[in-house]
Design a protein around this motif. Sequence first.
Motif, short mmCIF file in Angstrom:
data_model
loop_
_atom_site.label_atom_id
_atom_site.label_comp_id
_atom_site.label_asym_id
_atom_site.label_seq_id
_atom_site.Cartn_x
_atom_site.Cartn_y
_atom_site.Cartn_z
N ARG A 178 0.82 -1.22 0.00
CA ARG A 178 0.00 0.00 0.00
C ARG A 178 0.85 1.28 0.00
O ARG A 178 0.32 2.37 -0.04
CB ARG A 178 -0.91 0.00 1.20
CG ARG A 178 -2.07 -0.94 1.07
CD ARG A 178 -3.08 -0.72 2.20
NE ARG A 178 -4.30 -1.42 1.92
CZ ARG A 178 -4.47 -2.72 2.03
NH1 ARG A 178 -3.46 -3.46 2.44
NH2 ARG A 178 -5.62 -3.28 1.77
N TYR A 193 -0.24 3.29 -5.93
CA TYR A 193 -1.41 3.10 -5.06
C TYR A 193 -2.08 4.45 -4.82
O TYR A 193 -3.30 4.57 -4.91
CB TYR A 193 -0.97 2.46 -3.75
CG TYR A 193 -2.10 2.16 -2.79
CD1 TYR A 193 -2.95 1.09 -3.00
CD2 TYR A 193 -2.30 2.95 -1.65
CE1 TYR A 193 -3.98 0.80 -2.12
CE2 TYR A 193 -3.32 2.67 -0.76
CZ TYR A 193 -4.16 1.60 -1.01
OH TYR A 193 -5.18 1.32 -0.13
N TYR A 211 -6.28 -7.42 -6.07
CA TYR A 211 -4.92 -7.41 -5.52
C TYR A 211 -3.99 -8.28 -6.36
O TYR A 211 -2.88 -7.88 -6.69
CB TYR A 211 -4.89 -7.91 -4.07
CG TYR A 211 -5.49 -6.95 -3.07
CD1 TYR A 211 -4.96 -5.68 -2.90
CD2 TYR A 211 -6.57 -7.32 -2.28
CE1 TYR A 211 -5.50 -4.80 -1.98
CE2 TYR A 211 -7.12 -6.45 -1.36
CZ TYR A 211 -6.59 -5.18 -1.21
OH TYR A 211 -7.11 -4.31 -0.31
N PHE A 220 3.65 -3.14 -6.70
CA PHE A 220 2.55 -3.55 -5.82
C PHE A 220 2.89 -4.78 -4.97
O PHE A 220 2.10 -5.14 -4.10
CB PHE A 220 1.27 -3.80 -6.62
CG PHE A 220 0.62 -2.53 -7.09
CD1 PHE A 220 0.28 -1.53 -6.20
CD2 PHE A 220 0.35 -2.33 -8.42
CE1 PHE A 220 -0.33 -0.36 -6.62
CE2 PHE A 220 -0.24 -1.17 -8.87
CZ PHE A 220 -0.59 -0.18 -7.96
#
Length: 115
Positions: free
Chosen positions: A56, A61, A76, A86
Amino acid sequence: MKKVYFLQTCDTCRRILKEVNTANFELQEVKANPVNVPQLEEMYEFTKSYEALFNRRAKLYKEMDLKNQTLSETDYRQLILDDYTFLKRPVFIVDDEIFVGNSKKVIDDLKEKLT
């Protein structure tokens, strides 16, 4: 099996790699060699959660305003596969355990496992 997924340009990853003896590890730099589907599925088998593998803190993000969206496990998974930033780093797989991220507790647990 001993494997680590890391980002070479990440100061924290470099520091942790210096602290931990990675002599017998397979090293994979995720920007030059992104995580593929079988590798991500292997990580998922340990965590049972793509969200647990999700970073995050990635600039994307914030840029994609993902914090204001409701993301599913499928989201995700796809985001991690779409962009290396990520994946929460580093990810160490040691035998039958996974260590995800750079928190002090995770790194201490990893060091304990390796001793």
